[in-house]
Enzyme design. Structure first.
Site, PDB file in Angstrom:
ATOM      1  N   MET A 229       7.255 -24.449 -30.942  1.00  0.00           N
ATOM      2  CA  MET A 229       8.339 -23.795 -31.662  1.00  0.00           C
ATOM      3  C   MET A 229       9.150 -22.872 -30.756  1.00  0.00           C
ATOM      4  O   MET A 229      10.387 -22.820 -30.843  1.00  0.00           O
ATOM      5  CB  MET A 229       7.779 -22.991 -32.846  1.00  0.00           C
ATOM      6  CG  MET A 229       8.868 -22.357 -33.711  1.00  0.00           C
ATOM      7  SD  MET A 229       8.182 -21.392 -35.070  1.00  0.00           S
ATOM      8  CE  MET A 229       7.451 -22.685 -36.077  1.00  0.00           C
TER       9      MET A 229
ATOM     10  N   LYS B 236      33.712 -28.894 -36.665  1.00  0.00           N
ATOM     11  CA  LYS B 236      32.668 -28.905 -37.688  1.00  0.00           C
ATOM     12  C   LYS B 236      31.308 -28.590 -37.079  1.00  0.00           C
ATOM     13  O   LYS B 236      31.105 -28.698 -35.873  1.00  0.00           O
ATOM     14  CB  LYS B 236      32.630 -30.267 -38.384  1.00  0.00           C
ATOM     15  CG  LYS B 236      32.309 -31.435 -37.457  1.00  0.00           C
ATOM     16  CD  LYS B 236      32.346 -32.759 -38.214  1.00  0.00           C
ATOM     17  CE  LYS B 236      32.003 -33.907 -37.272  1.00  0.00           C
ATOM     18  NZ  LYS B 236      31.955 -35.207 -37.975  1.00  0.00           N
TER      19      LYS B 236
ATOM     20  N   TYR C  14      -0.257 -28.127 -27.213  1.00  0.00           N
ATOM     21  CA  TYR C  14      -1.011 -28.636 -28.347  1.00  0.00           C
ATOM     22  C   TYR C  14      -1.420 -30.098 -28.148  1.00  0.00           C
ATOM     23  O   TYR C  14      -0.616 -30.934 -27.742  1.00  0.00           O
ATOM     24  CB  TYR C  14      -0.196 -28.529 -29.632  1.00  0.00           C
ATOM     25  CG  TYR C  14       0.027 -27.115 -30.098  1.00  0.00           C
ATOM     26  CD1 TYR C  14      -1.050 -26.288 -30.410  1.00  0.00           C
ATOM     27  CD2 TYR C  14       1.317 -26.606 -30.244  1.00  0.00           C
ATOM     28  CE1 TYR C  14      -0.837 -24.988 -30.842  1.00  0.00           C
ATOM     29  CE2 TYR C  14       1.532 -25.310 -30.681  1.00  0.00           C
ATOM     30  CZ  TYR C  14       0.447 -24.501 -30.981  1.00  0.00           C
ATOM     31  OH  TYR C  14       0.654 -23.221 -31.402  1.00  0.00           O
TER      32      TYR C  14
ATOM     33  N   ARG D  42      31.565 -44.733 -46.132  1.00  0.00           N
ATOM     34  CA  ARG D  42      31.053 -43.368 -46.258  1.00  0.00           C
ATOM     35  C   ARG D  42      31.995 -42.667 -47.216  1.00  0.00           C
ATOM     36  O   ARG D  42      32.113 -43.086 -48.365  1.00  0.00           O
ATOM     37  CB  ARG D  42      30.988 -42.734 -44.850  1.00  0.00           C
ATOM     38  CG  ARG D  42      29.959 -41.635 -44.694  1.00  0.00           C
ATOM     39  CD  ARG D  42      29.802 -41.208 -43.245  1.00  0.00           C
ATOM     40  NE  ARG D  42      31.039 -40.699 -42.660  1.00  0.00           N
ATOM     41  CZ  ARG D  42      31.127 -40.198 -41.427  1.00  0.00           C
ATOM     42  NH1 ARG D  42      30.059 -40.150 -40.640  1.00  0.00           N
ATOM     43  NH2 ARG D  42      32.281 -39.766 -40.958  1.00  0.00           N
TER      44      ARG D  42
END
Length: 376
Positions: free
Chosen positions: A315, A37, A267, A135
């Site tokens: 990013m 998966k 940053y 779940r």
């Protein structure tokens, strides 16, 4: 001439095959399902499916119908189970493709049967019981309703029940009382199904952690996910089986520069050089799945030495501090790998990011090129 990848996940298929063999040896009387998966936990679903089959995995497992159909379109023809579907999923196409489906409620079972009318074969359906994870799966009265629906739909020739299964909540804590409790609930659920005249088919409960540590849960089949990729289900889990991490994530350094003491990096200047130092720019970032939470906490390996990630992950870029070390443009910076040569591991990055190693490898994407080595 093709240039080398700027960001690359190198996938070791020989290690993957060895992991599958080692896990199969943990449960020698059970069949084994390799779980693929979420793009095979970030490793690439189609190549890993082929490698799993070549390694002798009789079953493959995926979450969604679309993942199952993608495997069939790629040529896989072996036993294949999927288990997570919202209303309106392509159940008919899955049945035609020979995919086994999971029903977690009577309503879902009836939807599978209705969507498969006119198919050349009856739907092969496995029933999921919620034994305590809360779940997916049917629990208590909902399970009783599902059992009744399964008996009716099978008697009418609308479906064939081929398995019964559930999922542990705390298998990575072998002594947790929930494990025994879930096995008891599962046993009772199977007995209820049998009492209704429905053979339970393949019974399976064990995930990676239970495959490694809980033989009593192995039953007819074990499902191995993260362990097949060589990552511990939990960093504190102990076992004797030798598993090797399959993925090495690396990038080629784009720039090297000397900066003075006091230079702020990235940053917000969350890191400032305490002395003159050499920085290297690594062209990968959160756009490729690198967690911002690893900023100022993770390490990479450059020229055989671990070096700190400094400043905020961007990013497309992150920065490492080489100190008085050297590097040149094009050198390889390894984010993580098996750890055999001193490089960080996915678990190291998980610890630095405040997450789990599952997430570290699964989120690798963006512009990352996957390269496969080892088995053909």
């Amino acid at each position: 001439m093709t240039s080398p990848p700027q960001i690359e996940a190198v996938i070791d298929l020989e290690a993957f095959a060895a992991n599958i063999a080692a896990l199969a040896a943990c449960a020698p009387t059970s069949a084994l399902m390799t779980v693929l998966k979420a793009n095979a936990y970030g490793h690439g679903m189609i190549p890993m499916a082929r490698a799993a089959r070549a390694a002798g995995s009789p079953w493959l497992g995926v979450a969604t119908v679309d993942e199952a159909l993608e495997l069939r379109a790629a040529g896989d023809t072996g036993a294949l189970l999927c288990w997570l579907a919202s209303p309106g999923a392509s159940f008919g196409a899955a049945v035609e493709a020979g995919v086994e489906l999971t029903a977690s409620s009577a309503e879902q079972l009836r939807e599978i049967a209705d969507a498969s009318r006119g198919a050349s074969d009856r739907p092969r359906v496995q029933l999921k019981v919620d034994t305590g994870l809360s779940r997916n799966g049917a629990r208590g009265p909902q399970w009783t309703e599902l059992v009744a629906a399964a008996a009716a739909e099978q008697a009418a020739g609308h479906v064939e029940i081929t398995g019964t299964w559930s999922h542990f909540a705390c298998a990575d804590e072998p002594n947790h009382p929930a494990n025994d409790a879930q096995q008891d609930v599962f046993r009772d659920a199977v007995d209820e199904l049998s009492a209704a005249g429905v053979h339970p088919g393949l019974r399976h409960l064990a995930n990676s952690a239970a495959t490694l540590t809980r033989p009593s849960s192995h039953l007819d089949l074990v499902r191995v996910g993260i362990a097949a990729y060589g990552i511990r289900p939990d960093p504190t889990l102990t076992y004797e089986t030798v598993l090797t991490p399959v993925m090495t994530l690396r990038a080629r350094i784009a720039q090297v520069k000397r900066v003075p003491a006091g230079a702020g990096v990235s940053y917000g200047h969350q890191w400032t050089a305490g002395r003159a130092t050499t920085l290297a720019l690594v062209p990968t970032g959160y756009g490729d799945g690198i967690a911002i939470a690893a900023s100022n906490r993770a390490e990479l390996q450059v020229r055989g030495e671990r070096v700190p990630l400094v400043g905020r992950v961007c990013m497309d870029q992150l920065v490492v501090d080489l100190g008085d070390g050297t590097a040149t443009r094009g050198d390889v910076a390894t984010l993580f790998g098996p750890g055999h040569d001193g490089e960080p591991t996915a678990q190291d990055w998980a610890t630095a990011s405040g997450t789990i190693a599952y997430e570290v490898v699964t989120r690798v994407g963006g512009r990352t090129v996957r390269t496969y080595k080892g088995l053909a």
